[in-house]
Design a protein around this motif. Sequence first.
Motif, PDB file in Angstrom:
ATOM      1  N   VAL A 149       0.767  -1.276  -0.079  1.00 37.18           N
ATOM      2  CA  VAL A 149       0.076   0.050   0.007  1.00 37.18           C
ATOM      3  C   VAL A 149       0.686   1.213  -0.032  1.00 37.18           C
ATOM      4  N   ARG A 150       2.095   1.515   0.403  1.00 27.74           N
ATOM      5  CA  ARG A 150       2.849   2.529   0.807  1.00 27.74           C
ATOM      6  C   ARG A 150       4.032   2.664   0.075  1.00 27.74           C
ATOM      7  N   GLU A 151       4.396   1.632  -0.287  1.00 23.96           N
ATOM      8  CA  GLU A 151       6.036   1.482  -0.832  1.00 23.96           C
ATOM      9  C   GLU A 151       6.192   1.652  -2.257  1.00 23.96           C
ATOM     10  N   PHE A 152       5.367   1.171  -3.092  1.00 26.84           N
ATOM     11  CA  PHE A 152       5.347   1.017  -4.476  1.00 26.84           C
ATOM     12  C   PHE A 152       4.902   2.541  -4.793  1.00 26.84           C
ATOM     13  N   LYS A 153       5.643   3.128  -5.948  1.00 24.66           N
ATOM     14  CA  LYS A 153       5.197   4.349  -6.458  1.00 24.66           C
ATOM     15  C   LYS A 153       4.486   4.619  -7.545  1.00 24.66           C
ATOM     16  N   ARG A 154       3.936   3.595  -8.226  1.00 25.38           N
ATOM     17  CA  ARG A 154       3.133   3.391  -9.434  1.00 25.38           C
ATOM     18  C   ARG A 154       1.847   4.105  -9.313  1.00 25.38           C
ATOM     19  N   LEU A 155       1.102   4.159  -7.735  1.00 23.61           N
ATOM     20  CA  LEU A 155       0.077   4.680  -7.600  1.00 23.61           C
ATOM     21  C   LEU A 155       0.360   5.762  -6.609  1.00 23.61           C
ATOM     22  N   ASP A 156      -0.310   6.980  -6.705  1.00 24.89           N
ATOM     23  CA  ASP A 156       0.004   8.094  -5.958  1.00 24.89           C
ATOM     24  C   ASP A 156      -0.858   7.782  -4.691  1.00 24.89           C
ATOM     25  N   ALA A 157      -0.473   8.412  -3.439  1.00 22.80           N
ATOM     26  CA  ALA A 157      -1.339   8.131  -2.223  1.00 22.80           C
ATOM     27  C   ALA A 157      -2.677   8.235  -2.473  1.00 22.80           C
ATOM     28  N   LYS A 158      -3.370   9.496  -2.978  1.00 22.25           N
ATOM     29  CA  LYS A 158      -4.808   9.528  -3.138  1.00 22.25           C
ATOM     30  C   LYS A 158      -5.462   8.498  -3.774  1.00 22.25           C
ATOM     31  N   THR A 159      -4.945   8.122  -4.762  1.00 21.89           N
ATOM     32  CA  THR A 159      -5.395   6.828  -5.587  1.00 21.89           C
ATOM     33  C   THR A 159      -5.453   5.620  -4.965  1.00 21.89           C
ATOM     34  N   VAL A 160      -4.421   5.548  -4.047  1.00 17.73           N
ATOM     35  CA  VAL A 160      -4.271   4.098  -3.071  1.00 17.73           C
ATOM     36  C   VAL A 160      -5.577   4.306  -2.272  1.00 17.73           C
ATOM     37  N   GLU A 161      -5.680   5.713  -1.602  1.00 20.18           N
ATOM     38  CA  GLU A 161      -7.052   5.917  -0.784  1.00 20.18           C
ATOM     39  C   GLU A 161      -8.104   5.763  -1.461  1.00 20.18           C
TER      40      GLU A 161
ATOM     41  N   HIS B 191     -15.402   0.320   9.503  1.00 22.97           N
ATOM     42  CA  HIS B 191     -14.372   0.803  10.083  1.00 22.97           C
ATOM     43  C   HIS B 191     -13.316   1.022   9.084  1.00 22.97           C
ATOM     44  N   CYS B 192     -13.214   0.201   8.325  1.00 27.50           N
ATOM     45  CA  CYS B 192     -11.965   0.683   7.283  1.00 27.50           C
ATOM     46  C   CYS B 192     -12.323   1.643   6.120  1.00 27.50           C
ATOM     47  N   LEU B 193     -13.766   1.848   6.023  1.00 27.98           N
ATOM     48  CA  LEU B 193     -14.366   2.739   5.021  1.00 27.98           C
ATOM     49  C   LEU B 193     -14.229   4.030   5.778  1.00 27.98           C
ATOM     50  N   LYS B 194     -14.433   4.211   6.909  1.00 29.38           N
ATOM     51  CA  LYS B 194     -14.400   5.624   7.696  1.00 29.38           C
ATOM     52  C   LYS B 194     -12.826   6.177   8.046  1.00 29.38           C
ATOM     53  N   LEU B 195     -12.086   4.876   8.237  1.00 28.06           N
ATOM     54  CA  LEU B 195     -10.499   5.369   8.308  1.00 28.06           C
ATOM     55  C   LEU B 195      -9.935   5.873   6.915  1.00 28.06           C
ATOM     56  N   HIS B 196     -10.243   5.231   6.084  1.00 26.52           N
ATOM     57  CA  HIS B 196      -9.816   5.572   4.607  1.00 26.52           C
ATOM     58  C   HIS B 196     -10.340   7.036   4.085  1.00 26.52           C
ATOM     59  N   ILE B 197     -11.694   7.034   4.439  1.00 28.66           N
ATOM     60  CA  ILE B 197     -12.125   8.416   3.986  1.00 28.66           C
ATOM     61  C   ILE B 197     -11.331   9.612   4.920  1.00 28.66           C
ATOM     62  N   ARG B 198     -11.269   9.415   6.195  1.00 28.82           N
ATOM     63  CA  ARG B 198     -10.562  10.246   6.888  1.00 28.82           C
ATOM     64  C   ARG B 198      -9.035  10.562   6.423  1.00 28.82           C
ATOM     65  N   VAL B 199      -8.379   9.564   5.846  1.00 30.64           N
ATOM     66  CA  VAL B 199      -7.014   9.533   5.376  1.00 30.64           C
ATOM     67  C   VAL B 199      -7.183  10.484   4.035  1.00 30.64           C
ATOM     68  N   ALA B 200      -8.000  10.113   3.181  1.00 31.95           N
ATOM     69  CA  ALA B 200      -8.293  10.633   2.107  1.00 31.95           C
ATOM     70  C   ALA B 200      -8.633  12.149   1.921  1.00 31.95           C
ATOM     71  N   GLN B 201      -9.223  12.397   3.015  1.00 27.72           N
ATOM     72  CA  GLN B 201      -9.519  13.772   3.150  1.00 27.72           C
ATOM     73  C   GLN B 201      -8.433  14.464   3.599  1.00 27.72           C
ATOM     74  N   LYS B 202      -7.620  14.121   4.604  1.00 27.11           N
ATOM     75  CA  LYS B 202      -6.394  14.775   4.864  1.00 27.11           C
ATOM     76  C   LYS B 202      -5.383  14.870   3.721  1.00 27.11           C
ATOM     77  N   LEU B 203      -5.473  14.133   2.668  1.00 30.17           N
ATOM     78  CA  LEU B 203      -4.677  14.206   1.558  1.00 30.17           C
ATOM     79  C   LEU B 203      -5.254  15.133   0.531  1.00 30.17           C
ATOM     80  N   GLY B 204      -6.482  15.677   0.895  1.00 28.71           N
ATOM     81  CA  GLY B 204      -7.078  16.700  -0.037  1.00 28.71           C
ATOM     82  C   GLY B 204      -7.980  16.056  -1.042  1.00 28.71           C
ATOM     83  N   VAL B 205      -8.366  14.628  -0.909  1.00 23.29           N
ATOM     84  CA  VAL B 205      -9.388  14.251  -1.806  1.00 23.29           C
ATOM     85  C   VAL B 205     -10.630  14.897  -1.433  1.00 23.29           C
TER      86      VAL B 205
END
Length: 149
Positions: free
Chosen positions: A57-69, A83-97
Amino acid sequence: MDLAKIEKILKKEPDEAAEELLKEVEKVYGEVPYILNFMRDSPELLVSKIIYENAIVREFKRLDAKTVELISIGVAAALRCEHCLKLHIRVAQKLGVTKEEIFDAILIAGSLSNAAVLAEGTRAMDAEKLGLKDECEVCGIPEGKEKKD
């Protein structure tokens, strides 16, 4: 996480390695996901899980962090993991999605989930109606042979 860092972590005591990795997870997510907190009592499993997931999820660079989220949001929605959905929505929002991008990921997941239900259900109906035996071992599509009783 490069191999040298993984090797360094694996040389530590399991409890110490687990705590170090959980701090790294918290830096990325802004929190420690429930399942990882739950696994603190099994540091050998926790360390291997975090290293494995980090590599994907974090180390390969073919996809940017927003796309991963956005992918994570879609999968969590399709699997109905609140629970996963809410967590990833929070992370995405922090990334500017944006809200609209998040909703699009959920719509795509819903569409694919719907297609999967329809495909599975209609194949099962056809298999029973036609008296087909086992499905293909590779793709699950009925092989078209009559059932042997």
